[in-house]
Design an enzyme around this catalytic site. Structure first.
Site, PDB file in Angstrom:
ATOM      1  N   HIS A 170      53.606  27.572  66.779  1.00  0.00           N
ATOM      2  CA  HIS A 170      54.094  28.562  66.330  1.00  0.00           C
ATOM      3  C   HIS A 170      54.205  29.322  65.005  1.00  0.00           C
ATOM      4  CE1 HIS A 170      54.976  28.774  71.003  1.00  0.00           C
ATOM      5  NE2 HIS A 170      54.268  27.453  71.206  1.00  0.00           N
ATOM      6  N   ASP A 378      56.495  34.805  59.383  1.00  0.00           N
ATOM      7  CA  ASP A 378      57.229  34.971  60.829  1.00  0.00           C
ATOM      8  C   ASP A 378      56.044  34.702  61.379  1.00  0.00           C
ATOM      9  OD1 ASP A 378      58.642  34.302  62.804  1.00  0.00           O
ATOM     10  OD2 ASP A 378      59.598  35.905  62.406  1.00  0.00           O
TER      11      ASP A 378
END
Ligand code: ADP
Ligand code: F6P
Length: 473
Positions: A170, A378
């Site tokens: 992720h 991110d």
């Protein structure tokens, strides 16, 4: 919720039960209530007949040898184990969040490595494998998630598991010059290579991983992002995560009627709202974001008294030193900005650190003129997608998005900024605040199409199609 393991019926080949494995497992009846993208993205994969295996959230004296089983109302089996306190500290605060997290977010200066932490990480991954083993059926598709469980597939193989195993990261992946800072980099690359499919959020992450295959493992990847390692062929794929856009849009519409939304509306009057929603994490660029808001008020004085910035930053990983430092830093900067610009009847920056209910957040997004999403790095950033989904298409707000969020690869109609440049972010906020309705609608329509296309459901379908060994759908 009832008890008992769900025993699958015999299935056609390639249609086995999906077994999701992640460190954090949402509680069965409130799948996506906690702050964090994983639970949100996977809520759709956890369908009737599937299993979700992971940590119970309890730290015990000893790690459980067997999982506790609960069956949710929707027919998902939740299997969880407790982890021994002494191991959890080293595994979660130590290696996962003290070494891997900073490294994978390009922050080598924050990396703290020590051998006992890494050994505890291996031990917890092994404990997961041992507790999962008796629950597995031969045709199960095992789908492991995230940086806390990078060595799990290798532990399962060591126990003789021959099922198809997929791994999805992720968070971002880093090129060899950074990965090699981590002493066990080669071991981790080798352990990941026990999977059949390894998935990443962006094309850049796939590229970085394949460079490591070549430089760290010494294996040249072939066609179709495939490589061979220890008699196994591994496929590396790009499968960006998303949200259930339709459901979130409905939530946002209904949330306009909640007491929280009413209180926010009342407190703002006709002032514009700039909104940030994040876990309180140094990867999210919060100090830089606060500075950028200060620059907006300084360089564009016409917005003073006309705008409020609300930053919701849910406390996270509070036992890790770098997170404690960040919190103190934010308290200080918030005080500085409010001290400098507040008036007796206007406080520009509102900053809160407790979690807010999901439906209230949806309503806040809808009211916000700017969604300010400026991480320094991110994996994807689902807040950006939620903000787009929550907008009223007749009068949408503007997304200001960091070029270093995975979401920036797709959401190119946002105002894309470099989060390290406070002046650039301030200029983007100004541009958003004065943007014509027509331009806001055009940008939003394009973003809307994308968020409605790369959904959580699509993410799960595409990854699982790869894991089944099939072609792309
Ligand atoms: P990460 O996985 O790094 O936390 P994402 O942006 O991908 O980042 O996902 C964050 C998820 O957590 C989103 O669904 C968001 O709505 C939720 N969230 C973030 N901050 C909060 C908060 N302060 N309170 C409640 N939920 C939050
Ligand atoms: O974004 C990475 C991630 O691990 C998510 O997958 C997860 O939802 C979030 O961070 C929360 O992390 P933690 O489990 O440490 O609270």
């Amino acid at each position: 919720m009832g008890a008992g393991i769900s025993r699958p019926q015999a299935r056609a080949p390639g249609t086995g039960r999906v077994v999701i494995v992640s460190n954090r497992v949402p509680s069965p009846n409130e799948k996506a209530a906690t702050a964090g993208g994983l639970a949100v993205a996977l809520a759709d994969a956890a369908t009737s007949g599937s299993m979700w295996f992971g940590w119970s959230g309890r730290r015990a004296e000893e790690t459980s040898a067997e999982a506790s089983i609960a069956l949710s109302d929707e027919g998902v089996t939740y299997a969880t184990i407790d982890i021994a306190e002494r191991d959890y500290q080293k595994f979660y605060n130590g290696f996962a969040n003290g070494a891997l997290w900073p490294l994978l977010h390009y922050r080598t200066g924050l990396l703290r490595f020590n051998r006992p932490d890494y050994e505890a990480y291996r031990l917890v991954n092994r404990a997961f494998a041992h507790a999962l083993l008796p629950l597995l059926e031969p045709d199960d598709l095992i789908w492991v998630h995230d940086y806390q469980l990078m060595t799990l597939a290798a532990e399962l193989r060591a126990l003789g598991v021959e099922n198809r195993i997929g791994f999805f990261l992720h968070v971002p992946f880093v090129p060899p010059s950074l990965l090699q800072v981590l002493p066990p980099a080669a071991e981790i690359m080798a352990a990941l290579s026990a999977c059949d499919v390894i998935g990443f959020q962006t094309v850049g992450d796939v590229k970085a991983f394949l460079e490591n295959v070549s430089e760290t493992l010494g294996v040249e990847p072939g066609r179709d992002n495939r490589y061979s390692y220890a008699s196994r062929e591994i496929r590396v794929v790009h499968t960006p995560i998303g949200i259930d856009a339709k459901k979130f849009a409905k939530l946002a519409e209904r949330a306009e009627l909640t007491p929280e939304a009413a209180r926010l509306h009342e407190s703002l009057g006709d002032r514009a709202l700039v909104l940030g929603v994040d876990r309180l994490d140094y990867s999210k660029g919060l100090p830089q974001r606060f500075d950028a808001f200060g620059r907006l008020l300084y360089a564009y004085p016409q917005h003073r008294r006309c705008v409020n910035f609300l930053q919701i930053a849910a406390r996270s990983r509070q036992e890790v030193g770098s997170y404690q430092t960040l919190r103190r830093e934010l308290d200080r900067r918030a005080g500085d900005i409010n001290g400098e610009f507040s008036d007796f009847d206007w406080v520009p920056l509102r900053y809160m650190t407790h979690p807010v209910k999901r439906n209230a957040i949806a309503g806040f997004y809808r009211r916000a003129n700017i969604g300010l999403v400026t991480p320094l790095r991110d994996g994807m950033n689902l807040v950006a997608k939620e903000y787009v989904a929550a907008q009223d298409k007749e009068n949408p707000g503007v997304l200001v998005l960091s070029k270093f969020a995975g979401a920036a690869d797709e959401l190119t109609e946002a105002l894309i900024v470099n989060p390290f440049d406070a002046d650039e972010v301030a200029a983007a906020m100004h541009q958003a605040l004065v943007m014509s309705l027509e331009e806001r609608q055009e940008r939003h329509a394009a973003l809307h199409t994308k968020v409605w296309t790369t959904t959580a459901q699509r993410f799960c379908e595409v990854f699982l199609a790869h894991l089944r060994g099939g072609a792309l759908i």
